[in-house]
Design a protein around this motif. Sequence first.
Motif, mmCIF file in Angstrom:
data_model
loop_
_atom_site.group_PDB
_atom_site.id
_atom_site.type_symbol
_atom_site.label_atom_id
_atom_site.label_comp_id
_atom_site.label_asym_id
_atom_site.label_seq_id
_atom_site.Cartn_x
_atom_site.Cartn_y
_atom_site.Cartn_z
ATOM 1 N N TYR A 144 0.862 -1.170 0.000
ATOM 2 C CA TYR A 144 0.000 0.000 0.000
ATOM 3 C C TYR A 144 0.901 1.223 0.000
ATOM 4 O O TYR A 144 2.067 1.155 0.403
ATOM 5 N N LYS A 155 -5.132 9.470 1.926
ATOM 6 C CA LYS A 155 -5.535 8.161 2.426
ATOM 7 C C LYS A 155 -4.568 7.076 1.961
ATOM 8 O O LYS A 155 -3.792 7.264 1.030
ATOM 9 N N VAL A 156 -4.649 5.968 2.620
ATOM 10 C CA VAL A 156 -3.836 4.810 2.258
ATOM 11 C C VAL A 156 -4.468 4.138 1.037
ATOM 12 O O VAL A 156 -5.670 3.879 1.015
ATOM 13 N N PHE A 209 -4.298 1.021 -1.954
ATOM 14 C CA PHE A 209 -3.849 -0.323 -2.307
ATOM 15 C C PHE A 209 -3.046 -0.277 -3.601
ATOM 16 O O PHE A 209 -3.421 0.396 -4.569
ATOM 17 N N GLU A 215 -3.995 -9.428 -7.364
ATOM 18 C CA GLU A 215 -4.788 -8.243 -7.661
ATOM 19 C C GLU A 215 -3.854 -7.036 -7.690
ATOM 20 O O GLU A 215 -2.884 -6.987 -6.943
ATOM 21 N N PHE A 272 3.780 0.964 2.516
ATOM 22 C CA PHE A 272 3.546 -0.023 3.566
ATOM 23 C C PHE A 272 3.446 -1.413 2.964
ATOM 24 O O PHE A 272 2.722 -1.630 1.987
ATOM 25 N N PHE A 299 0.536 -4.702 9.247
ATOM 26 C CA PHE A 299 1.359 -3.777 8.477
ATOM 27 C C PHE A 299 2.756 -3.638 9.064
ATOM 28 O O PHE A 299 2.942 -3.711 10.283
ATOM 29 N N GLY A 300 3.710 -3.380 8.187
ATOM 30 C CA GLY A 300 5.030 -2.983 8.618
ATOM 31 C C GLY A 300 5.041 -1.512 9.003
ATOM 32 O O GLY A 300 4.025 -0.824 8.916
ATOM 33 N N GLN A 301 6.200 -1.044 9.406
ATOM 34 C CA GLN A 301 6.310 0.336 9.887
ATOM 35 C C GLN A 301 6.435 1.337 8.750
ATOM 36 O O GLN A 301 6.416 2.538 8.978
ATOM 37 N N PHE A 357 -12.666 -2.672 9.609
ATOM 38 C CA PHE A 357 -11.529 -2.528 10.515
ATOM 39 C C PHE A 357 -11.348 -1.073 10.911
ATOM 40 O O PHE A 357 -11.708 -0.155 10.170
ATOM 41 N N TYR A 379 -7.954 1.059 11.989
ATOM 42 C CA TYR A 379 -6.509 1.068 12.148
ATOM 43 C C TYR A 379 -6.102 2.385 12.774
ATOM 44 O O TYR A 379 -6.676 3.439 12.506
ATOM 45 N N GLN A 387 -2.885 5.030 13.336
ATOM 46 C CA GLN A 387 -1.581 5.416 12.807
ATOM 47 C C GLN A 387 -1.000 6.528 13.675
ATOM 48 O O GLN A 387 -1.322 7.696 13.514
ATOM 49 N N SER A 395 4.523 7.762 14.510
ATOM 50 C CA SER A 395 5.552 6.889 13.928
ATOM 51 C C SER A 395 5.154 6.373 12.542
ATOM 52 O O SER A 395 5.977 5.821 11.823
ATOM 53 N N ARG A 396 3.900 6.569 12.179
ATOM 54 C CA ARG A 396 3.332 6.236 10.858
ATOM 55 C C ARG A 396 2.999 4.761 10.666
ATOM 56 O O ARG A 396 2.449 4.399 9.639
ATOM 57 N N GLN A 397 3.322 3.907 11.619
ATOM 58 C CA GLN A 397 2.958 2.501 11.440
ATOM 59 C C GLN A 397 1.457 2.326 11.560
ATOM 60 O O GLN A 397 0.798 2.992 12.350
ATOM 61 N N MET A 398 0.893 1.438 10.784
ATOM 62 C CA MET A 398 -0.532 1.131 10.821
ATOM 63 C C MET A 398 -0.760 -0.021 11.787
ATOM 64 O O MET A 398 -0.230 -1.115 11.609
ATOM 65 N N LEU A 415 -3.568 -2.371 13.805
ATOM 66 C CA LEU A 415 -4.965 -2.799 13.850
ATOM 67 C C LEU A 415 -5.524 -2.581 15.245
ATOM 68 O O LEU A 415 -4.943 -3.014 16.237
ATOM 69 N N ARG A 423 -11.638 -5.285 14.690
ATOM 70 C CA ARG A 423 -12.173 -5.881 13.463
ATOM 71 C C ARG A 423 -13.600 -6.335 13.705
ATOM 72 O O ARG A 423 -13.936 -6.798 14.796
ATOM 73 N N PHE A 464 -7.991 5.249 10.931
ATOM 74 C CA PHE A 464 -8.527 4.931 9.615
ATOM 75 C C PHE A 464 -9.539 3.802 9.714
ATOM 76 O O PHE A 464 -9.279 2.765 10.320
ATOM 77 N N LYS A 467 -8.472 -6.435 -1.372
ATOM 78 C CA LYS A 467 -7.762 -5.265 -0.880
ATOM 79 C C LYS A 467 -8.535 -4.576 0.229
ATOM 80 O O LYS A 467 -9.763 -4.705 0.346
ATOM 81 N N LEU A 468 -7.829 -3.819 1.047
ATOM 82 C CA LEU A 468 -8.440 -2.941 2.027
ATOM 83 C C LEU A 468 -8.741 -1.604 1.358
ATOM 84 O O LEU A 468 -7.897 -1.058 0.654
ATOM 85 N N PHE A 501 -9.609 2.167 2.343
ATOM 86 C CA PHE A 501 -9.502 3.026 3.516
ATOM 87 C C PHE A 501 -10.299 4.313 3.352
ATOM 88 O O PHE A 501 -10.459 4.837 2.244
ATOM 89 N N GLY A 502 -10.753 4.833 4.484
ATOM 90 C CA GLY A 502 -11.256 6.189 4.524
ATOM 91 C C GLY A 502 -10.094 7.163 4.617
ATOM 92 O O GLY A 502 -8.931 6.754 4.682
ATOM 93 N N LYS A 503 -10.411 8.451 4.642
ATOM 94 C CA LYS A 503 -9.368 9.471 4.658
ATOM 95 C C LYS A 503 -8.760 9.681 6.034
ATOM 96 O O LYS A 503 -7.732 10.348 6.159
#
Lengths: 113, 118
Positions: A35, A42-43, A45, A56, A91, A104-106, B35, B37, B39, B42-45, B47, B50, B91, B105-106, B108-110
């Motif tokens: 991603y 926004k994130v 895909f 996909e 990501f 997710f990774g960092q 879900f 999430y 953030q 540190s920017r990591q996503m 969870l 769910r 998110f 795929k996921l 996401f919202g904004k």
Amino acid sequence: EPEVTQTPSHQVTQMGQEVILRCVPISNHLYFYWYRQILGQKVEFLVSFYNNEISEKSEIFDDQFSVERPDGSNFTLKIRSTKLEDSAMYFCASSVLENTEAFFGQGTRLTVV
Amino acid sequence: AQTVTQSQPEMSVQEAETVTLSCTYDTSESDYYLFWYKQPPSRQMILVIRQEAYKQQNATENRFSVNFQKAAKSFSLKISDSQLGDAAMYFCAYRSAFGEGGSEKLVFGKGTKLTVNP
């Protein structure tokens, strides 16, 4: 606790250069994803990967992008000729099955100058 | 195509208080996953929680709970006893369920930026 790891954490590259972003998914996971998140947006895909092939991909994932699982542990995203607009946080994520949550990774912050 | 809407770009809450983040989505599918999430800077996503659409019971994870209204296509997140460490972007995300023939795929919202005031 197992986690997805990404390297490098930050990469700066010149426009037109190739970059490879690396990810090590959680070891028993079968589905892998990339991603991206442009700053303040926004994130989105990019691509999913299962059983050594793309399952996909989004419209963003054009011919400039490719993914590979070169060995049993790494999952890479290659951008062949970077553009300024490729600057974003990338990501990697993985999941055990297709209908379980993605971890997710960092992230790798890519800056194209 | 599925869409996810988070109508609150920013929210703030006092420490120890409760806050609710809104999320609505649009889909024609009957089975799916939702879900939340987190953030942090540190920017990591990460969870948070769910929810499976076929389950009527709302998911709960410690101080985090959801209010899932399938008919209204609403999926809000309630954070109780807010802590300074809860400050982050949140998110909401949607994914089709396996067997629906839909995307894996996921979506996401904004995002909603949550500030926790001491």
